[in-house]
Write a protein that holds these residues in place. Sequence first.
Motif, PDB file in Angstrom:
ATOM      1  N   MET A  60       0.834  -1.188   0.000  1.00  0.00           N
ATOM      2  CA  MET A  60       0.000   0.000   0.000  1.00  0.00           C
ATOM      3  C   MET A  60       0.876   1.247   0.000  1.00  0.00           C
ATOM      4  O   MET A  60       1.979   1.250   0.541  1.00  0.00           O
ATOM      5  CB  MET A  60      -0.900   0.005   1.236  1.00  0.00           C
ATOM      6  CG  MET A  60      -1.776  -1.241   1.365  1.00  0.00           C
ATOM      7  SD  MET A  60      -3.070  -1.292   0.118  1.00  0.00           S
ATOM      8  CE  MET A  60      -4.289  -0.215   0.881  1.00  0.00           C
ATOM      9  N   VAL A  61       0.352   2.311  -0.592  1.00  0.00           N
ATOM     10  CA  VAL A  61       1.091   3.569  -0.701  1.00  0.00           C
ATOM     11  C   VAL A  61       0.393   4.636   0.127  1.00  0.00           C
ATOM     12  O   VAL A  61      -0.841   4.727   0.139  1.00  0.00           O
ATOM     13  CB  VAL A  61       1.168   4.016  -2.181  1.00  0.00           C
ATOM     14  CG1 VAL A  61       1.844   5.378  -2.286  1.00  0.00           C
ATOM     15  CG2 VAL A  61       1.924   2.988  -3.011  1.00  0.00           C
ATOM     16  N   LEU A  62       1.164   5.438   0.832  1.00  0.00           N
ATOM     17  CA  LEU A  62       0.591   6.494   1.654  1.00  0.00           C
ATOM     18  C   LEU A  62      -0.003   7.595   0.781  1.00  0.00           C
ATOM     19  O   LEU A  62       0.643   8.098  -0.141  1.00  0.00           O
ATOM     20  CB  LEU A  62       1.663   7.073   2.584  1.00  0.00           C
ATOM     21  CG  LEU A  62       2.116   6.123   3.689  1.00  0.00           C
ATOM     22  CD1 LEU A  62       3.361   6.642   4.377  1.00  0.00           C
ATOM     23  CD2 LEU A  62       0.999   5.911   4.711  1.00  0.00           C
ATOM     24  N   LYS A  63      -1.234   7.958   1.082  1.00  0.00           N
ATOM     25  CA  LYS A  63      -1.978   8.931   0.304  1.00  0.00           C
ATOM     26  C   LYS A  63      -1.471  10.356   0.546  1.00  0.00           C
ATOM     27  O   LYS A  63      -0.991  10.664   1.637  1.00  0.00           O
ATOM     28  CB  LYS A  63      -3.464   8.856   0.692  1.00  0.00           C
ATOM     29  CG  LYS A  63      -4.125   7.531   0.325  1.00  0.00           C
ATOM     30  CD  LYS A  63      -5.427   7.316   1.072  1.00  0.00           C
ATOM     31  CE  LYS A  63      -6.442   8.403   0.811  1.00  0.00           C
ATOM     32  NZ  LYS A  63      -6.933   8.347  -0.607  1.00  0.00           N
ATOM     33  N   PRO A  64      -1.608  11.227  -0.429  1.00  0.00           N
ATOM     34  CA  PRO A  64      -1.102  12.587  -0.250  1.00  0.00           C
ATOM     35  C   PRO A  64      -1.932  13.460   0.679  1.00  0.00           C
ATOM     36  O   PRO A  64      -1.375  14.272   1.427  1.00  0.00           O
ATOM     37  CB  PRO A  64      -1.094  13.153  -1.672  1.00  0.00           C
ATOM     38  CG  PRO A  64      -2.127  12.364  -2.407  1.00  0.00           C
ATOM     39  CD  PRO A  64      -2.072  10.992  -1.810  1.00  0.00           C
ATOM     40  N   GLY A 118       5.754   3.049   0.915  1.00  0.00           N
ATOM     41  CA  GLY A 118       6.282   4.353   0.556  1.00  0.00           C
ATOM     42  C   GLY A 118       5.209   5.402   0.384  1.00  0.00           C
ATOM     43  O   GLY A 118       4.034   5.182   0.683  1.00  0.00           O
ATOM     44  N   PHE A 119       5.637   6.568  -0.099  1.00  0.00           N
ATOM     45  CA  PHE A 119       4.757   7.720  -0.226  1.00  0.00           C
ATOM     46  C   PHE A 119       4.283   7.900  -1.662  1.00  0.00           C
ATOM     47  O   PHE A 119       4.996   7.573  -2.608  1.00  0.00           O
ATOM     48  CB  PHE A 119       5.510   8.996   0.180  1.00  0.00           C
ATOM     49  CG  PHE A 119       5.869   9.076   1.622  1.00  0.00           C
ATOM     50  CD1 PHE A 119       5.002   9.655   2.536  1.00  0.00           C
ATOM     51  CD2 PHE A 119       7.086   8.596   2.078  1.00  0.00           C
ATOM     52  CE1 PHE A 119       5.343   9.757   3.874  1.00  0.00           C
ATOM     53  CE2 PHE A 119       7.438   8.691   3.413  1.00  0.00           C
ATOM     54  CZ  PHE A 119       6.557   9.267   4.318  1.00  0.00           C
ATOM     55  N   ASP A 120       3.106   8.465  -1.806  1.00  0.00           N
ATOM     56  CA  ASP A 120       2.672   8.997  -3.089  1.00  0.00           C
ATOM     57  C   ASP A 120       3.734  10.015  -3.532  1.00  0.00           C
ATOM     58  O   ASP A 120       4.189  10.836  -2.734  1.00  0.00           O
ATOM     59  CB  ASP A 120       1.307   9.671  -2.922  1.00  0.00           C
ATOM     60  CG  ASP A 120       0.739  10.207  -4.220  1.00  0.00           C
ATOM     61  OD1 ASP A 120       1.311  11.180  -4.744  1.00  0.00           O
ATOM     62  OD2 ASP A 120      -0.284   9.686  -4.696  1.00  0.00           O
ATOM     63  N   ALA A 121       4.136   9.968  -4.787  1.00  0.00           N
ATOM     64  CA  ALA A 121       5.236  10.802  -5.267  1.00  0.00           C
ATOM     65  C   ALA A 121       4.948  12.286  -5.145  1.00  0.00           C
ATOM     66  O   ALA A 121       5.888  13.098  -5.124  1.00  0.00           O
ATOM     67  CB  ALA A 121       5.554  10.453  -6.719  1.00  0.00           C
ATOM     68  N   ARG A 122       3.692  12.673  -5.031  1.00  0.00           N
ATOM     69  CA  ARG A 122       3.389  14.095  -4.870  1.00  0.00           C
ATOM     70  C   ARG A 122       3.842  14.609  -3.505  1.00  0.00           C
ATOM     71  O   ARG A 122       4.094  15.804  -3.349  1.00  0.00           O
ATOM     72  CB  ARG A 122       1.892  14.336  -5.095  1.00  0.00           C
ATOM     73  CG  ARG A 122       1.502  14.227  -6.569  1.00  0.00           C
ATOM     74  CD  ARG A 122       0.030  14.069  -6.769  1.00  0.00           C
ATOM     75  NE  ARG A 122      -0.440  12.746  -6.347  1.00  0.00           N
ATOM     76  CZ  ARG A 122      -1.669  12.275  -6.600  1.00  0.00           C
ATOM     77  NH1 ARG A 122      -2.532  13.022  -7.275  1.00  0.00           N
ATOM     78  NH2 ARG A 122      -2.023  11.078  -6.183  1.00  0.00           N
ATOM     79  N   ILE A 123       3.964  13.704  -2.543  1.00  0.00           N
ATOM     80  CA  ILE A 123       4.514  14.089  -1.240  1.00  0.00           C
ATOM     81  C   ILE A 123       6.005  14.359  -1.374  1.00  0.00           C
ATOM     82  O   ILE A 123       6.524  15.390  -0.936  1.00  0.00           O
ATOM     83  CB  ILE A 123       4.254  12.988  -0.196  1.00  0.00           C
ATOM     84  CG1 ILE A 123       2.748  12.830   0.051  1.00  0.00           C
ATOM     85  CG2 ILE A 123       4.987  13.295   1.114  1.00  0.00           C
ATOM     86  CD1 ILE A 123       2.394  11.667   0.947  1.00  0.00           C
ATOM     87  N   THR A 124       6.716  13.418  -1.993  1.00  0.00           N
ATOM     88  CA  THR A 124       8.168  13.556  -2.119  1.00  0.00           C
ATOM     89  C   THR A 124       8.556  14.694  -3.057  1.00  0.00           C
ATOM     90  O   THR A 124       9.589  15.347  -2.871  1.00  0.00           O
ATOM     91  CB  THR A 124       8.786  12.244  -2.627  1.00  0.00           C
ATOM     92  OG1 THR A 124       8.201  11.898  -3.893  1.00  0.00           O
ATOM     93  CG2 THR A 124       8.517  11.110  -1.651  1.00  0.00           C
ATOM     94  N   ASP A 125       7.723  14.939  -4.088  1.00  0.00           N
ATOM     95  CA  ASP A 125       8.079  15.934  -5.107  1.00  0.00           C
ATOM     96  C   ASP A 125       7.614  17.350  -4.783  1.00  0.00           C
ATOM     97  O   ASP A 125       8.234  18.322  -5.247  1.00  0.00           O
ATOM     98  CB  ASP A 125       7.503  15.528  -6.466  1.00  0.00           C
ATOM     99  CG  ASP A 125       8.123  14.254  -7.011  1.00  0.00           C
ATOM    100  OD1 ASP A 125       9.187  13.849  -6.506  1.00  0.00           O
ATOM    101  OD2 ASP A 125       7.529  13.646  -7.926  1.00  0.00           O
ATOM    102  N   HIS A 126       6.540  17.492  -4.013  1.00  0.00           N
ATOM    103  CA  HIS A 126       5.925  18.807  -3.873  1.00  0.00           C
ATOM    104  C   HIS A 126       5.651  19.253  -2.425  1.00  0.00           C
ATOM    105  O   HIS A 126       5.311  20.416  -2.221  1.00  0.00           O
ATOM    106  CB  HIS A 126       4.613  18.857  -4.657  1.00  0.00           C
ATOM    107  CG  HIS A 126       4.769  18.507  -6.104  1.00  0.00           C
ATOM    108  ND1 HIS A 126       5.459  19.300  -6.999  1.00  0.00           N
ATOM    109  CD2 HIS A 126       4.343  17.423  -6.815  1.00  0.00           C
ATOM    110  CE1 HIS A 126       5.444  18.737  -8.199  1.00  0.00           C
ATOM    111  NE2 HIS A 126       4.777  17.597  -8.116  1.00  0.00           N
ATOM    112  N   LEU A 127       5.786  18.360  -1.475  1.00  0.00           N
ATOM    113  CA  LEU A 127       5.469  18.739  -0.094  1.00  0.00           C
ATOM    114  C   LEU A 127       6.712  19.033   0.733  1.00  0.00           C
ATOM    115  O   LEU A 127       6.759  20.010   1.473  1.00  0.00           O
ATOM    116  CB  LEU A 127       4.647  17.633   0.584  1.00  0.00           C
ATOM    117  CG  LEU A 127       4.284  17.875   2.056  1.00  0.00           C
ATOM    118  CD1 LEU A 127       3.416  19.122   2.196  1.00  0.00           C
ATOM    119  CD2 LEU A 127       3.579  16.654   2.651  1.00  0.00           C
TER     120      LEU A 127
END
Length: 248
Positions: A60-64, A118-127
């Motif tokens: 499962m992936v963590l939601k943004p 892991g994280f939704d890539a929007r967390i790593t890229d934009h948060l």
Amino acid sequence: MQIDIISLFPEMFAGPFGQSITKRAIENNLLNVQITNPRQFAYDKHQQVDDAPFGGGNGMVLKPEPFFRAVKHIKDNTEFINRRIVLMCPSGQPFTQAKAKELAGYDQLIFVCGHYEGFDARITDHLVDEAISIGDYVLTGGELPAMVIVDALSRMLPGVLGSAESAPTDSFYAGLLECPQYTRPREYHGFSVPDILLSGDHAKINLWRRREALRVTLYARPDLLEKIELDATDLKLLAEIKAERRGS
């Protein structure tokens, strides 16, 4: 310094932050630590923070949404401008003593800890501002790395350590490993404290300590010597150490 940690398991921090130097720093108002659970910022009644990945795959992936909302909540309720948002992630940059000193220069740090795949890539890229890893291995979550980083950087804060000279003599602080230390008794099991440390000559003691720090670093982590600037005295001491090593 203000430390905010976003974690699905807030209870994990009670033990480490309730002991030793970190505890004293909190009690003396040198460090303020707050833990925020992203579940309280989920949209559904079940407080779901993860979901299956698009495109298929295991885990499962963590939601943004919960994490973006948790960070916004922290920002809205604090007034710091000099802040940094840090993601605990195996793919992040390696954590070092230099990074600890850098992070200690901020007024507020927000650590984002993850679990699952892991994280939704929007967390790593934009948060977040950056991602940090404490080593080339995988842990269950980001809580333990966050604890390690908070412990390391808290030592850099003025007034946290009992002695103002303690942090600069730590291993890695100035690029070298720490020199050997001795205390009483003077002799134990036939092993004696080096005479120079009992001489009272502080200039000679400081030179001995520098020499031994160079020796320990050369033997255990020679790669560190390539990353620091050595003066003429250091180079002379290293040459002597290497000559002794070849002669042994």
